[in-house]
Design an enzyme around this catalytic site. Sequence first.
Site, PDB file in Angstrom:
ATOM      1  N   ARG A 251       0.857  -1.186   0.000  1.00 56.56           N
ATOM      2  CA  ARG A 251       0.000   0.000   0.000  1.00 56.56           C
ATOM      3  C   ARG A 251       0.891   1.234   0.000  1.00 56.56           C
ATOM      4  O   ARG A 251       2.014   1.194   0.558  1.00 56.56           O
ATOM      5  CB  ARG A 251      -0.901   0.030   1.237  1.00 56.56           C
ATOM      6  CG  ARG A 251      -2.097  -0.910   1.176  1.00 56.56           C
ATOM      7  CD  ARG A 251      -3.142  -0.468   0.143  1.00 56.56           C
ATOM      8  NE  ARG A 251      -4.327  -1.297   0.126  1.00 56.56           N
ATOM      9  CZ  ARG A 251      -4.560  -2.277  -0.760  1.00 56.56           C
ATOM     10  NH1 ARG A 251      -3.683  -2.557  -1.700  1.00 56.56           N
ATOM     11  NH2 ARG A 251      -5.685  -2.956  -0.721  1.00 56.56           N
ATOM     12  N   HIS A 299      -1.296   0.511  -9.821  1.00 60.29           N
ATOM     13  CA  HIS A 299      -2.022  -0.393  -8.925  1.00 60.29           C
ATOM     14  C   HIS A 299      -2.642  -1.563  -9.712  1.00 60.29           C
ATOM     15  O   HIS A 299      -3.858  -1.801  -9.646  1.00 60.29           O
ATOM     16  CB  HIS A 299      -3.120   0.366  -8.149  1.00 60.29           C
ATOM     17  CG  HIS A 299      -3.543  -0.362  -6.899  1.00 60.29           C
ATOM     18  ND1 HIS A 299      -3.916   0.265  -5.740  1.00 60.29           N
ATOM     19  CD2 HIS A 299      -3.673  -1.691  -6.643  1.00 60.29           C
ATOM     20  CE1 HIS A 299      -4.261  -0.630  -4.828  1.00 60.29           C
ATOM     21  NE2 HIS A 299      -4.122  -1.822  -5.355  1.00 60.29           N
TER      22      HIS A 299
HETATM   23  P1  NDP Z   1      -2.235 -11.725   4.229  1.00 57.65           P
HETATM   24  O1  NDP Z   1      -3.094 -11.121   5.287  1.00 57.65           O
HETATM   25  O2  NDP Z   1      -2.575 -13.066   3.709  1.00 57.65           O
HETATM   26  O3  NDP Z   1      -0.728 -11.758   4.724  1.00 57.65           O
HETATM   27  C1  NDP Z   1      -0.158 -10.712   5.435  1.00 57.65           C
HETATM   28  C2  NDP Z   1       1.254 -11.082   5.858  1.00 57.65           C
HETATM   29  O4  NDP Z   1       1.832  -9.916   6.472  1.00 57.65           O
HETATM   30  C3  NDP Z   1       1.277 -12.190   6.899  1.00 57.65           C
HETATM   31  O5  NDP Z   1       2.364 -13.045   6.650  1.00 57.65           O
HETATM   32  C4  NDP Z   1       1.471 -11.433   8.211  1.00 57.65           C
HETATM   33  O6  NDP Z   1       2.162 -12.140   9.224  1.00 57.65           O
HETATM   34  C5  NDP Z   1       2.343 -10.292   7.751  1.00 57.65           C
HETATM   35  N1  NDP Z   1       2.220  -9.162   8.689  1.00 57.65           N
HETATM   36  C6  NDP Z   1       1.128  -8.443   9.012  1.00 57.65           C
HETATM   37  N2  NDP Z   1       1.422  -7.512   9.940  1.00 57.65           N
HETATM   38  C7  NDP Z   1       2.734  -7.658  10.210  1.00 57.65           C
HETATM   39  C8  NDP Z   1       3.620  -7.006  11.097  1.00 57.65           C
HETATM   40  N3  NDP Z   1       3.223  -6.006  11.890  1.00 57.65           N
HETATM   41  N4  NDP Z   1       4.914  -7.421  11.121  1.00 57.65           N
HETATM   42  C9  NDP Z   1       5.332  -8.438  10.344  1.00 57.65           C
HETATM   43  N5  NDP Z   1       4.526  -9.108   9.472  1.00 57.65           N
HETATM   44  C10 NDP Z   1       3.244  -8.718   9.417  1.00 57.65           C
HETATM   45  O7  NDP Z   1      -2.225 -10.648   3.048  1.00 57.65           O
HETATM   46  P2  NDP Z   1      -2.100 -10.921   1.466  1.00 57.65           P
HETATM   47  O8  NDP Z   1      -0.846 -11.687   1.207  1.00 57.65           O
HETATM   48  O9  NDP Z   1      -3.377 -11.448   0.921  1.00 57.65           O
HETATM   49  O10 NDP Z   1      -1.978  -9.424   0.915  1.00 57.65           O
HETATM   50  C11 NDP Z   1      -0.982  -8.536   1.374  1.00 57.65           C
HETATM   51  C12 NDP Z   1      -1.277  -7.121   0.902  1.00 57.65           C
HETATM   52  O11 NDP Z   1      -1.024  -6.991  -0.493  1.00 57.65           O
HETATM   53  C13 NDP Z   1      -2.735  -6.669   1.027  1.00 57.65           C
HETATM   54  O12 NDP Z   1      -3.077  -6.320   2.345  1.00 57.65           O
HETATM   55  C14 NDP Z   1      -2.772  -5.483   0.093  1.00 57.65           C
HETATM   56  O13 NDP Z   1      -2.394  -4.315   0.786  1.00 57.65           O
HETATM   57  C15 NDP Z   1      -1.709  -5.828  -0.961  1.00 57.65           C
HETATM   58  N6  NDP Z   1      -2.301  -6.114  -2.266  1.00 57.65           N
HETATM   59  C16 NDP Z   1      -1.898  -5.361  -3.330  1.00 57.65           C
HETATM   60  C17 NDP Z   1      -2.378  -5.626  -4.590  1.00 57.65           C
HETATM   61  C18 NDP Z   1      -1.877  -4.858  -5.752  1.00 57.65           C
HETATM   62  O14 NDP Z   1      -2.325  -5.094  -6.888  1.00 57.65           O
HETATM   63  N7  NDP Z   1      -0.948  -3.937  -5.572  1.00 57.65           N
HETATM   64  C19 NDP Z   1      -3.352  -6.693  -4.837  1.00 57.65           C
HETATM   65  C20 NDP Z   1      -3.714  -7.416  -3.652  1.00 57.65           C
HETATM   66  C21 NDP Z   1      -3.204  -7.136  -2.417  1.00 57.65           C
HETATM   67  P3  NDP Z   1       1.558 -13.452   9.914  1.00 57.65           P
HETATM   68  O15 NDP Z   1       1.804 -14.557   8.890  1.00 57.65           O
HETATM   69  O16 NDP Z   1       2.346 -13.614  11.145  1.00 57.65           O
HETATM   70  O17 NDP Z   1       0.094 -13.183  10.132  1.00 57.65           O
HETATM   71  C1  OXD Z   2      -6.528  -5.573  -3.161  1.00 49.42           C
HETATM   72  C2  OXD Z   2      -5.941  -4.684  -4.173  1.00 49.42           C
HETATM   73  O1  OXD Z   2      -6.267  -5.347  -1.969  1.00 49.42           O
HETATM   74  O2  OXD Z   2      -6.278  -4.839  -5.361  1.00 49.42           O
HETATM   75  O3  OXD Z   2      -7.253  -6.522  -3.527  1.00 49.42           O
HETATM   76  O4  OXD Z   2      -5.106  -3.849  -3.859  1.00 49.42           O
END
Ligand code: NDP
Ligand code: OXD
Length: 336
Positions: A251, A299
Amino acid sequence: MVNRSCIPIGASPWLNQSPSDVSILFYCEGDDGQLLQTFRQRLPDHVVVDWTSERQTTELHDITAAIVWMPPAEFFDNSPLIRTVYAFSAGVDGILQHPGLPENATIIRLRDAGMARQMAEYALYGVLYSQRQMGIQRLAQSKRQWVQNDVSAISATDTHVGILGAGALGLQVAERLALNDYPVCCWTRSARTVRNERVKCVHGQEALGGFLNTCRVLICLLPLTDATTGILNASLFDQLPPGAFLINPGRGAHLNEKDLLDALASGRISGALLDVFNKEPPPEDHPFWNHPDIIITPHVAAQSLPGESVNQVVNSIRTVERGDVPAGVVDRSRGY
Ligand code: NDP
Ligand code: OXD
């Protein structure tokens, strides 16, 4: 990981209603009507109410569920009983920050939905771009310069990649990069076991410094939460090896933009591939647009595939109706 404590079994808002009694309020930014129509076809036993065109003529007060992507500020105003929100996205920072979101609503998000594979391709592009020093070559071409001596052979096996996050997307990105011979380490909040022996995983604040010290390329795939806002800042950049490359498809608010510009100017960071921004699109006079070491994408790193996403939401609705807990329940206290 699904947090099963979020919806107590038996506390489903649907339990005393047959599906045909149940209306679902719908708003997905940018939908031309196709998605709405698909949901209506897939949920013939529900009334899917289009907030945009039907909010003036429909009784919204009793509605208990919503399907949303970037709903307007007034979206929840006349539906105070909404208890289940199906977010049509992987990230839920936007919906969690919505001023009208009912306090006790459960949020269910998309998991992967075709995005992980695209994200892996996006990351691979960025890692290859950095490893093969394409930035130097692009710039040289624009000046008609032949820079054979400026490009060195750096192998994939010497290009350590760090991924912030190993969730639905981060883990698949890690596996794809490992398949391409890059040493990969993920950093997460909690301890986790990764079955792929080529992917390492460390966790917690105390492991962050050691993790960063090794990353020639750093990829941010964290959710945006209070704990991760602004995490890509000068202090983090200083812990990377000089000349590291940054990829941010997480983000925009993960990144301190001024700190990145300073780190590029000093050479601490050699370049960046950015898909997300504080303001999207960035203003016309934003310094990122023309920066020689920054690649901007709008994005689109990973776009949810409509078929898979609709399937997930429909399955989640059916699961909740049965009184069970679907995958993708968001822990609101954690913020993801
Ligand atoms: P998930 O919720 O499946 O995974 C999040 C990961 O981040 C987990 O491994 C979690 O750790 C880790 N995490 C969260 N908080 C912390 C912290 N404070 N310190 C260390 N690690 C942390 O998310 P997704 O993989 O589905 O998606 C990730 C992000 O990608 C979305 O939230 C979105 O912002 C972005 N995104 C962007 C897109 C784009 O086109 N640019 C499309 C889709 C998503 P733990 O395993 O311990 O819970
Ligand atoms: C999502 C994105 O979070 O597209 O799905 O960024």
